[in-house]
Design a protein around this motif. Structure first.
Motif, PDB file in Angstrom:
ATOM      1  N   LYS A   1      -4.129   0.597  -2.052  1.00  0.00           N
ATOM      2  CA  LYS A   1      -3.481  -0.413  -2.651  1.00  0.00           C
ATOM      3  C   LYS A   1      -3.669  -0.582  -3.938  1.00  0.00           C
ATOM      4  CE  LYS A   1      -1.516  -4.765  -2.498  1.00  0.00           C
ATOM      5  NZ  LYS A   1      -1.508  -4.852  -3.843  1.00  0.00           N
TER       6      LYS A   1
ATOM      7  N   PRO B   1       0.906  -1.343  -0.039  1.00  0.00           N
ATOM      8  CA  PRO B   1       0.002  -0.074  -0.001  1.00  0.00           C
ATOM      9  C   PRO B   1       0.842   1.167  -0.040  1.00  0.00           C
ATOM     10  CG  PRO B   1      -0.705  -1.520   1.603  1.00  0.00           C
ATOM     11  CD  PRO B   1       0.528  -2.255   1.203  1.00  0.00           C
ATOM     12  N   VAL B   2       0.341   2.218  -0.563  1.00  0.00           N
ATOM     13  CA  VAL B   2       1.203   3.567  -0.954  1.00  0.00           C
ATOM     14  C   VAL B   2       0.381   4.917  -0.510  1.00  0.00           C
ATOM     15  CG1 VAL B   2       0.594   3.762  -3.138  1.00  0.00           C
ATOM     16  CG2 VAL B   2       2.785   4.835  -2.492  1.00  0.00           C
ATOM     17  N   TRP B   3       1.070   5.746   0.068  1.00  0.00           N
ATOM     18  CA  TRP B   3       0.375   7.005   0.211  1.00  0.00           C
ATOM     19  C   TRP B   3       0.623   7.881  -1.189  1.00  0.00           C
ATOM     20  CZ3 TRP B   3      -2.616   8.456   4.276  1.00  0.00           C
ATOM     21  CH2 TRP B   3      -2.753   7.924   5.432  1.00  0.00           C
TER      22      TRP B   3
ATOM     23  N   GLU C   1      -0.784  11.755  -3.175  1.00  0.00           N
ATOM     24  CA  GLU C   1      -1.284  13.009  -2.996  1.00  0.00           C
ATOM     25  C   GLU C   1      -1.593  13.317  -4.391  1.00  0.00           C
ATOM     26  OE1 GLU C   1       0.291  17.298  -1.884  1.00  0.00           O
ATOM     27  OE2 GLU C   1       1.545  15.584  -2.037  1.00  0.00           O
TER      28      GLU C   1
ATOM     29  N   HIS D   1      -4.271   6.867   1.396  1.00  0.00           N
ATOM     30  CA  HIS D   1      -3.409   5.413   1.588  1.00  0.00           C
ATOM     31  C   HIS D   1      -4.264   4.343   0.998  1.00  0.00           C
ATOM     32  CE1 HIS D   1      -1.809   2.121   4.109  1.00  0.00           C
ATOM     33  NE2 HIS D   1      -0.946   2.838   3.559  1.00  0.00           N
TER      34      HIS D   1
ATOM     35  N   ALA E   1      -8.838   2.490  -1.951  1.00  0.00           N
ATOM     36  CA  ALA E   1      -8.524   3.354  -0.666  1.00  0.00           C
ATOM     37  C   ALA E   1      -8.775   2.735   0.559  1.00  0.00           C
ATOM     38  CB  ALA E   1      -9.079   4.836  -0.815  1.00  0.00           C
ATOM     39  N   ARG E   2      -7.699   2.804   1.430  1.00  0.00           N
ATOM     40  CA  ARG E   2      -8.028   2.075   2.772  1.00  0.00           C
ATOM     41  C   ARG E   2      -8.350   3.597   3.864  1.00  0.00           C
ATOM     42  NH1 ARG E   2      -3.399  -2.602   3.341  1.00  0.00           N
ATOM     43  NH2 ARG E   2      -4.169  -3.638   1.599  1.00  0.00           N
ATOM     44  N   GLU E   3      -7.556   4.488   3.422  1.00  0.00           N
ATOM     45  CA  GLU E   3      -7.776   6.085   4.302  1.00  0.00           C
ATOM     46  C   GLU E   3      -7.641   7.138   3.369  1.00  0.00           C
ATOM     47  OE1 GLU E   3      -5.692   7.932   8.338  1.00  0.00           O
ATOM     48  OE2 GLU E   3      -5.170   6.100   7.508  1.00  0.00           O
TER      49      GLU E   3
END
Length: 434
Positions: free
Chosen positions: A113, A56-58, A60, A111, A127-129
């Motif tokens: 995957k 998983p990656v953040w 923007e 955040h 999206a998880r967050e």
């Protein structure tokens, strides 16, 4: 090499010509060729496997589309890059969005995957967050970018070009049917009715603002008849003005060769475009006042200049006339013949003096000549002859001074004061001569 991972649902079909068993397919992309290609399903499955291994990656970006369907547990949105025209679809559970101020145009960090849907051949983020980027964080990022650009010299005063006194054509970048456009155009034409505009109506907020404003600036900058470019917007919140602090847009403005006026916000707003622009106007109305002069003020200045010029010329003429009058009042100019009479009298006096001096000199010289003449006559042989003496010469012209100079019988020539005599030597008497 052969594939090491059999895929049951991808078994070769008997109806496909030249179908090969999975162990006959190349295991790596480098091993494929025109004779040994991968089927699309195998490539899609391998991409799916590769993406599935990603952590998983953040991420923007800016929300450009948000779709929440009533009665469903999943919402869909599109996350767009703020600098480039790139975007990715994102799916998120509704609970992820609950209580979050996420709407179209919002700046967020997600955040998620990465997921590759092999049957559709598309990449999506799950999206998880989702966190909206706060104003404080946005301002901190803008401040960091400001320091970076300032260090590069993009805000230096030496780079800023002066505005033309009277532009022929003004390029205006503004929102569609915006109040800013009205303020600039109306106020500029009230000040100088002949001013012409090239207007580009673009998005001045939202995900497409950076691209559209930048394209409009580049287009107007490429037109040689455009003398100045105004980028105008009537203020707004920090989020609304974010496009005008975008690095891509700021660098586009810095590369603009045409003088650029930034009229983005009000007095308290300070996007980075204000710093890189050649001139910053506090409002669109202020921009109109900066780009064109006021015709009534210019006419008043011309009238004042003409009055000053006239007064200066009249003063100069009066001074010169006074000087001429003073010169003409002098005796030499009032009666110029006086100078000639005086000079004529001096010339006559000098001529008389010269004549008298010459006469005196001639008389003196004549006396001197007479005296010298008397001396010469007294010393002349002719004078001696006048006293009765004679000069005796031989036939060869030799003067006889002694009896020895003439032999007996020689013919002699005797010169007298008034003629000559011929004589012959009869004898020589030396004693008588002594």
């Amino acid at each position: 090499m052969v594939a090491s991972l059999p895929l049951p649902d991808d078994a070769p079909s008997a109806d496909v010509p030249r179908a090969r068993a999975w162990h006959e397919l190349p295991a790596r992309a480098l091993d494929t060729s025109a004779e040994h290609p991968w089927p699309v399903r195998l490539l899609a499955r391998k991409i799916e496997q590769y993406v599935d291994r990603m952590a998983p990656v953040w991420v923007e970006g800016q929300v450009v589309q948000l779709n929440r369907r009533p009665g469903t547990s999943t919402a869909f949105l599109t996350l767009r890059d703020t600098d480039q025209d790139m975007s990715l679809p994102v799916s998120a559970a509704v609970r992820v969005l609950d209580g979050k101020l996420v709407e179209e145009g919002a700046h967020v960090v997600v955040h998620a995957k990465p997921v590759f849907w092999s049957r559709r051949g598309t990449l999506q983020l799950q999206a998880r967050e989702i966190r909206p980027v706060g104003v404080g964080e946005l301002l901190a990022r803008i401040e960091h970018l400001r320091r970076v650009l300032a260090a590069e010299g993009l805000f230096d005063a030496a780079r800023k070009a002066p505005l033309p006194f009277l532009p022929g054509v003004v390029g205006l970048v503004c929102g569609r049917e915006s109040k800013a456009e009205h303020d600039v155009v109306v106020n500029a034409r009230e000040r100088w009715p002949q001013v012409r505009f090239e207007i580009r109506e673009v998005a001045v907020q939202g995900p497409h603002a950076v691209q559209q404003v930048g394209d409009a600036i580049r287009e107007l900058d490429a037109r040689p008849e455009v003398d100045v470019i105004v980028v105008a917007r009537g203020g707004g919140s920090v989020e609304d003005l974010l496009p005008f602090s975008n690095e891509t847009l700021v660098r586009t403005a810095a590369a603009c060769r045409t003088p650029l006026v930034s009229a983005i916000g009000h007095e308290t707003d300070s996007p980075l475009l204000d710093l890189v622009a050649d001139h910053r106007a506090s409002t669109p109305t202020d921009a109109a006042k900066r780009i064109v002069p006021d015709v009534s003020e210019e006419r008043a200045r011309v009238g004042q200049a003409r009055t000053r010029i006239r007064a200066a010329i009249e003063g100069r003429v009066a001074r010169e006339q006074s000087g001429l009058d003073a010169v003409r009042s002098r005796p030499v100019l009032a009666s110029p013949e006086v100078m000639l009479v005086d000079r004529a009298e001096r010339v006559a006096a000098l001529r008389d003096r010269a004549r008298r001096a010459l006469d005196t000199r001639l008389v003196r010289a004549a006396g001197e000549v007479g005296r010298l003449e008397g001396q010469v006559r007294a010393l002349s042989p002719a004078s001696t002859l006048e006293r009765g003496y004679a000069v005796v010469q031989r036939a060869d012209g030799h003067v006889v001074r002694s009896p020895d100079d003439a032999a007996v019988g020689a013919e002699l020539r005797v010169r007298l004061a008034h003629g000559e005599l011929s004589a012959h030597v009869l004898r020589a008497d030396r004693e008588a001569a002594s």
